[in-house]
Design a protein around this motif. Structure first.
Motif, mmCIF file in Angstrom:
data_model
loop_
_atom_site.group_PDB
_atom_site.id
_atom_site.type_symbol
_atom_site.label_atom_id
_atom_site.label_comp_id
_atom_site.label_asym_id
_atom_site.label_seq_id
_atom_site.Cartn_x
_atom_site.Cartn_y
_atom_site.Cartn_z
ATOM 1 N N ALA A 397 45.482 128.455 92.371
ATOM 2 C CA ALA A 397 46.100 130.329 91.492
ATOM 3 C C ALA A 397 45.533 131.545 92.107
ATOM 4 N N HIS A 398 44.215 131.607 93.023
ATOM 5 C CA HIS A 398 44.282 132.668 93.442
ATOM 6 C C HIS A 398 44.064 132.737 94.974
ATOM 7 N N THR A 399 44.751 131.244 95.414
ATOM 8 C CA THR A 399 45.017 131.759 96.600
ATOM 9 C C THR A 399 45.436 133.017 97.689
ATOM 10 N N THR A 400 44.997 133.223 98.914
ATOM 11 C CA THR A 400 46.084 134.452 99.201
ATOM 12 C C THR A 400 46.168 133.644 100.488
ATOM 13 N N GLU A 401 47.240 134.719 101.465
ATOM 14 C CA GLU A 401 48.150 134.507 102.569
ATOM 15 C C GLU A 401 47.072 133.608 103.599
ATOM 16 N N ASP A 402 46.220 134.537 103.964
ATOM 17 C CA ASP A 402 45.225 134.375 104.723
ATOM 18 C C ASP A 402 44.689 132.674 104.982
ATOM 19 N N ARG A 403 44.163 133.116 103.571
ATOM 20 C CA ARG A 403 42.803 131.024 103.731
ATOM 21 C C ARG A 403 44.170 129.664 101.932
ATOM 22 N N VAL A 404 45.643 130.158 102.569
ATOM 23 C CA VAL A 404 46.140 129.486 101.279
ATOM 24 C C VAL A 404 46.131 127.935 102.446
ATOM 25 N N ALA A 405 46.600 128.241 103.594
ATOM 26 C CA ALA A 405 46.600 126.317 104.856
ATOM 27 C C ALA A 405 45.301 126.615 103.962
ATOM 28 N N GLN A 406 43.769 126.963 104.541
ATOM 29 C CA GLN A 406 42.349 125.886 104.167
ATOM 30 C C GLN A 406 42.511 125.396 103.274
ATOM 31 N N ASP A 407 42.511 126.343 101.569
ATOM 32 C CA ASP A 407 42.834 125.927 100.005
ATOM 33 C C ASP A 407 43.466 124.115 100.164
ATOM 34 N N VAL A 450 54.996 130.922 100.986
ATOM 35 C CA VAL A 450 55.925 129.766 101.609
ATOM 36 C C VAL A 450 55.310 129.482 103.289
ATOM 37 N N ALA A 451 55.658 131.098 103.740
ATOM 38 C CA ALA A 451 55.208 131.428 105.482
ATOM 39 C C ALA A 451 53.797 131.477 105.369
ATOM 40 N N ALA A 452 53.482 131.500 104.598
ATOM 41 C CA ALA A 452 51.534 130.829 105.560
ATOM 42 C C ALA A 452 51.849 129.572 105.828
ATOM 43 N N ILE A 453 51.925 128.944 104.550
ATOM 44 C CA ILE A 453 52.593 127.898 105.071
ATOM 45 C C ILE A 453 52.910 127.006 106.234
ATOM 46 N N PHE A 454 53.609 127.587 106.158
ATOM 47 C CA PHE A 454 54.829 127.479 107.152
ATOM 48 C C PHE A 454 54.167 127.483 108.403
ATOM 49 N N GLU A 455 53.908 128.148 108.996
ATOM 50 C CA GLU A 455 53.267 128.416 109.685
ATOM 51 C C GLU A 455 52.470 128.184 110.038
ATOM 52 N N ALA A 456 51.190 127.134 108.952
ATOM 53 C CA ALA A 456 50.475 126.306 109.348
ATOM 54 C C ALA A 456 50.738 124.734 109.827
#
Length: 846
Positions: A397-407, A450-456
Motif C-alpha cells: 500500500a505504501h511502497t515506492t518505486e525504489d523499494r517495490v521490487a524488494q517488497d 509498474v516500471a520499477a517491477i519491470f526493471e526488476a
C-alpha cells in the motif's frame, strides 16, 4: 479461645492476648507459651497469630505443630486399630476387594467414634492441618523472597554525621540474625500470603508479571493450583512476551495426545495424618469445628479444569490467547512468540496460525508505512477474512518505486508461496495462483510502480532474480498496462517499461502473417473503443485480450507499441497529448486523425513553449510529417491515413490561425513549404483562414481584433481577384458596422450576420433608413455597394441610386434627389446594354 482458658495459669493467657502481632518476639514464645501444658490452647494460640516476621512465624508454627502432634498420633492409632475384624468365616465369604472395603469402613467408623469422644484431639487434628499448610506457604514465601530482585536502596547520610560513632558497623550487620535470609523484597506481606487464597495469589503474581514468584508458587502448590492454571494464565498481561513465562505455559504430551501434566515439588512428599482424606472425612462427620477460620480454597467464580486438555482443546486455548494478545495490544511479535513456543512444545494444529502470524508480522513490522498513517489492529480472524488480493495490496500500500521490487520479493512472494503450499496440502493445487495474484496487482498499480517491477524483471537478469520470469507474460502485462492507462504525461515512464521488454528473433512475415497482425491491431482497436457495456477497457480486460496471443503476435504488437510511444511523445511535446489507446481507436478513423493533426497545428502556439523562430515551426512540420508515415517496422503512426499534402495544408492553416503572418511568409519562402504548396492552394488556405477569423469576430472594425487578423491574413498570398474581393468585403463590413446597424433593438449587428445576409443591398437600405445624412454621401454609399460584392454590377448601382433618390425626396431635398435621378438615368443609358448582358450571363451561370 476464651473457652479454653479455664484450666490455664491465670496470668500467661492474659499476657499473651495483650501482646499485639507486631510486638511478638521469639522470647515471648518461650516465656508465655511453653509453660502452658494445654496442647489445644497452645496450638490454637499459634494458629490464631498471623505475623509478618518470617522467623517468629516459623517458630510459632513449629510450636503449634509440636503441641498438636500427640493428638494426631492418638487419632492415627485409633484409626490403625479399629477393633475386632469380621470372623474368618465371614471373610471367606467375601472377596479380597470387599474385605479391604470393609476394613476401611471399620477404620472410618472407629475414627469417627474416637473424634466424637475425644473432641480435643479432633480439634488438634483440625489445627494441625492448617498449621502444616501455613508452614508450606511460609517456606514458599521464603523462596519467593530469595528469588525476588534486590532493590538498591542508598541511605542518605548527612555529611555532619558521616562519622557517627553510633552507626552500626558491617560486623554489627553480619551479627544480626537472618541478615541474609532473603535477598529481595516480597511482592506481598507474609501475613497476607498466609491467609489469602492460593489461586488469587497466583493471579496477582501473574497480573504483576512476577513470573519468578508465580513459578515457585505453582511448583510448590501444583495440586491446589492445577485445576485453575488457565485462569491464572489469563491474568498474565497480553503484552508480556512468551519467552518470559514459557515454562508456565501448557505443553503437549505426544504419548497421551493430551496436555502434559508437569511434576510437582511439594514441601512434603507424604501427607501428615491430619491432612489425609480419612481424617478429614471423619472430622467432618463428627462435626469437629476449627477454633479459628482457615484459608478457603473454594473459587466459585473460576472454572476449574482438573483434567489435562485434549490436543484439540490445547490448540484452541492457544488460538484464543493469540487472538486476545492481538486484539488488546496489537503486538504481533508477542502473539508470534506465543505460537512459536507452543510449536516448540509440540502442540498440534498451530502450523497455520504460525504461518499467518509470521506473515502478519512482516506486514506490521517490515512493510513500509506512510508518515501520517496509524498502525492498524490485526487479528487472525481479520487476516483470514481478507481476500488474498487485499493482502497483497496491504503489503504494498505504501511502497515506492525504489523499494517495490524488494517488497515483492520479501513480503508478497513468501505470502503467495504459503497460499500455494496450503492449496497443495488441501488437495486443490493451483499452479497459477502466484502469478495470478501478482499480475492482478501489477495491472492495477500506478505506472511508476509498474516500471520499477519491470526493471526488476528484465530478460537480461538471471532467471532467479526476476519478479516476472516469463518473457511472454512480461510482454502481455506491458501491453495491458500501457494501453489500459489513461495517462497522457508519463511518457518517460512508459518508455522505461518498453525498454524492459524482450526482443524476439522472429522470421520475416509473409502476407498471411501480416494480414493476421493487421487484423489483431484492428480487433484491439475495436476492443478499446468505449461501448455501453464497457465504457473503458481496463488493464485487466486488455490482459485477457492479449493472453491467447503467441510470441509472433506479441512481437508485432510490441513493434506497434514502439511506434505509438514515439507518436505519443510527439503529440505531448506539442500540447495535444492522447492516451495510448487513442492510437488504436483512431487507427482506421481518418476524421479522428485529421482532427488531432489540426489541434496539433493550432495549439502549438498556445503551449507553454511558444514557437518564436523559423526553426521551431520547421520542427513542428517535421514532426507532423513524421506522424503521417509508418515506423521502421511498418507500423502505422498517429496520422497514417492522412496524406503528406494534407498534413502540410493542415500545418499551414494552423500557422495562419495563430495570427503569425510574418512567420507564414517566411515559411512560404523557405524550402519547407515552397515545394509543397502552389499559389492556388495557398490562396484557398488563406481565404478559408480569413473567413474563420471573420466569423469569429465580435466587432466589424478591421483595425483590431479578429477582424484585423482576417484582413491581414489576406496579405500572405499573392494578390488575386478573390483575395481583393475578400479584403473589400471586410472593408465594407467595417463601414457597415460604423453606421451602428442593429440586428435587434439594442444589439449591434455582428460580422457573421452581415456575411450570411442573402440580399446585401438591404443592408444599404438599412443604412439609409437609420442615418438621416447618409443619402448625402453618394460616393461613399456607392463604394460600400461595390465592396459588398457588386463592383461592376449596373443593376445594383441603379438600385442603390434609386434608394438614394427616394431617401432624398423623403427628406425634401429635391435638388439632391434630382441630381441622383439624373445620374441614375446616365448610368442606365451608358452601361445598360453591358449590364443587361452581364445580368444574362450571371443568370445563365446560376
Amino acid at each position: 479461645m476464651s473457652t479454653l482458658t479455664t484450666s490455664l495459669p491465670p496470668d500467661l493467657p492474659t499476657q499473651w492476648i495483650a501482646l499485639s502481632d507486631d510486638e511478638l518476639k521469639l522470647d515471648n514464645l518461650d516465656q508465655l507459651l511453653k509453660p502452658i501444658r494445654d496442647d489445644l490452647w497452645v496450638s490454637a494460640a499459634c494458629l490464631d497469630r498471623i505475623l509478618d516476621d518470617a522467623v517468629v512465624q516459623r517458630a510459632l508454627l513449629d510450636m503449634g505443630l509440636e503441641r498438636s502432634e500427640p493428638g494426631a498420633l492418638r487419632a492415627r492409632s485409633a484409626a490403625t486399630h479399629p477393633g475386632a475384624l469380621p470372623n474368618v468365616a465371614e471373610e471367606d465369604e467375601v472377596g479380597g476387594d470387599d474385605a479391604q472395603s470393609m476394613d476401611k469402613r471399620a477404620q472410618h467408623t472407629s475414627l469417627v467414634s474416637y473424634f466424637s469422644d475425644e473432641t480435643t484431639d479432633a480439634q488438634l487434628c483440625r489445627i494441625r492441618a492448617v498449621l502444616l499448610e501455613r508452614l508450606d506457604r511460609l517456606n514458599t514465601f521464603v523462596d519467593i523472597c530469595r528469588e525476588a530482585p534486590v532493590e538498591d536502596e542508598e541511605d542518605v547520610i548527612d555529611e555532619e554525621w558521616e562519622d557517627d560513632p553510633w552507626a552500626e558497623t558491617d560486623a554489627d550487620e553480619s551479627a544480626k540474625p537472618n541478615a541474609k535470609q532473603s535477598s529481595g523484597k516480597s511482592p506481598v506481606s507474609l501475613s497476607l500470603f498466609l491467609i489469602s487464597d492460593l489461586v488469587e495469589m497466583a493471579c496477582l503474581f501473574a497480573s504483576q508479571e512476577n513470573f519468578g514468584a508465580l513459578r515457585i508458587l505453582i511448583e510448590r502448590h501444583r495440586a491446589t493450583l492445577w485445576p485453575y492454571r488457565f485462569s491464572v494464565l489469563d491474568c498474565i498481561p497480553e503484552y508480556a512476551i512468551a519467552a518470559e513465562y514459557r515454562d508456565l505455559l501448557p505443553s503437549y504430551d505426544p504419548t497421551t495426545d493430551a496436555e502434559l501434566r508437569p511434576p510437582s515439588r511439594p514441601w512434603r512428599e507424604e501427607l501428615d495424618f491430619a491432612e489425609t482424606t480419612e481424617c478429614i472425612s471423619a472430622l467432618d462427620e463428627c462435626g469437629a469445628a476449627l477454633p479459628v477460620s482457615s484459608p478457603a480454597n473454594d473459587y466459585p467464580a473460576l472454572a476449574p479444569k482438573p483434567e489435562p486438555l485434549s490436543a484439540s482443546e490445547l490448540s484452541a486455548w492457544y488460538l484464543v490467547r493469540i487472538d486476545e494478545v492481538l486484539a488488546s495490544t496489537g503486538m504481533v511479535d508477542a502473539a508470534l512468540a506465543l505460537v512459536q513456543h507452543a510449536a516448540s512444545q509440540g502442540v498440534p494444529g498451530l502450523d497455520e496460525a504460525g504461518e499467518d502470524l509470521t506473515l502478519i508480522a512482516r506486514l506490521v513490522y517490515d512493510a513500509p508505512l506512510a508518515e501520517d498513517s496509524v498502525a492498524e489492529d490485526w487479528s487472525l480472524t481479520k487476516w483470514r477474512s481478507m481476500d488474498p488480493a487485499e493482502v497483497v495490496r496491504a503489503y504494498l500500500a505504501h511502497t515506492t518505486e525504489d523499494r517495490v521490487a524488494q517488497d515483492i520479493q520479501h513480503l508478497v512472494m513468501p505470502y503467495l508461496y504459503v497460499l500455494e503450499s496450503r492449496a497443495e496440502r488441501a488437495g486443490h493445487p493451483d499452479p497459477t495462483l502466484v502469478t495470478r495474484l501478482l499480475f492482478d496487482y501489477i495491472l492495477n498499480a500506478p505506472l511508476g510502480i509498474v516500471a520499477a517491477i519491470f526493471e526488476a524483471s528484465k530478460p537480461t537478469l538471471p532467471q532467479g532474480q526476476r519478479i516476472i520470469r516469463d518473457d511472454e507474460d512480461l510482454a502481455r502485462l506491458a501491453l495491458a498496462c500501457l494501453y489500459g492507462s489513461d495517462s497522457t504525461d508519463q511518457w518517460p515512464t512508459m518508455s522505461r517499461i518498453f525498454e524492459c521488454l524482450p526482443a524476439w528473433d522472429t522470421p520475416e512475415e509473409d502476407a498471411d502473417e501480416a494480414d493476421e497482425a493487421e487484423t489483431t491491431i484492428a480487433s484491439l482497436g475495436a476492443f478499446v473503443t468505449p461501448s455501453t457495456t464497457r465504457p473503458r477497457a481496463a488493464p485487466l480486460d486488455l490482459h485477457i485480450f492479449f493472453k491467447p496471443l503467441p510470441a509472433t503476435s506479441l512481437s508485432r504488437a510490441l513493434d506497434v507499441l514502439d511506434v505509438h510511444l514515439e507518436s505519443g511523445e510527439i503529440l505531448s511535446r506539442w500540447g495535444v497529448p492522447a492516451p495510448l489507446r487513442w492510437f488504436l481507436q483512431s487507427n482506421s478513423n481518418i476524421a479522428e486523425q485529421r482532427a488531432r493533426a489540426d489541434r496539433m497545428a493550432r495549439r502549438a502556439n498556445t503551449s507553454d513553449d511558444k514557437l518564436d523562430t523559423l526553426e521551431d515551426w520547421e520542427w513542428l512540420l517535421e514532426d507532423m510529417l513524421k506522424l503521417c508515415g509508418s515506423g521502421d517496422s511498418g507500423s502505422k503512426s498517429a496520422f497514417c491515413l492522412v496524406s503528406r499534402d494534407d498534413i502540410v495544408r493542415i500545418f499551414f492553416s494552423g500557422l495562419l490561425s495563430t495570427g503569425n503572418f510574418e512567420m507564414s511568409k517566411k515559411l512560404l519562402r523557405s524550402s519547407s513549404l515552397r515545394d509543397s504548396l502552389d499559389q492556388q492552394v495557398i490562396e484557398e488556405i488563406c481565404l478559408a483562414c480569413s473567413q474563420e477569423f471573420y466569423d469569429n469576430a465580435t466587432s466589424g472594425n478591421y483595425h483590431f481584433g479578429d477582424m484585423k487578423l482576417a484582413y491581414d491574413c489576406l496579405d500572405v498570398p499573392a494578390p488575386s481577384e478573390r483575395v481583393v474581393q475578400q479584403k473589400e468585403f471586410i472593408e465594407a463590413t467595417s463601414r457597415l458596422c460604423s453606421f451602428n446597424l442593429m440586428s435587434r433593438p439594442g444589439i449591434p449587428i455582428s460580422p457573421i450576420e452581415i456575411r450570411l445576409t442573402k440580399d446585401r443591398l438591404s443592408l444599404v437600405s438599412r443604412v439609409l433608413s437609420s442615418n438621416n445624412d447618409a443619402y448625402k454621401h453618394t460616393e461613399v454609399i456607392l463604394d460600400l455597394v461595390h465592396k459588398l460584392g457588386f463592383r461592376g454590377d449596373v443593376v445594383a448601382e441603379v438600385k442603390t441610386l434609386a434608394m438614394l433618390a427616394e431617401t432624398a425626396l423623403q427628406a425634401d431635398d429635391f435638388t439632391r434627389a434630382y441630381d441622383t435621378a439624373e445620374k441614375m438615368v446616365s448610368v442606365i443609358h451608358d452601361d445598360g446594354p453591358r449590364a443587361h448582358g452581364r445580368a444574362r450571363a450571371r443568370n445563365s451561370n446560376q
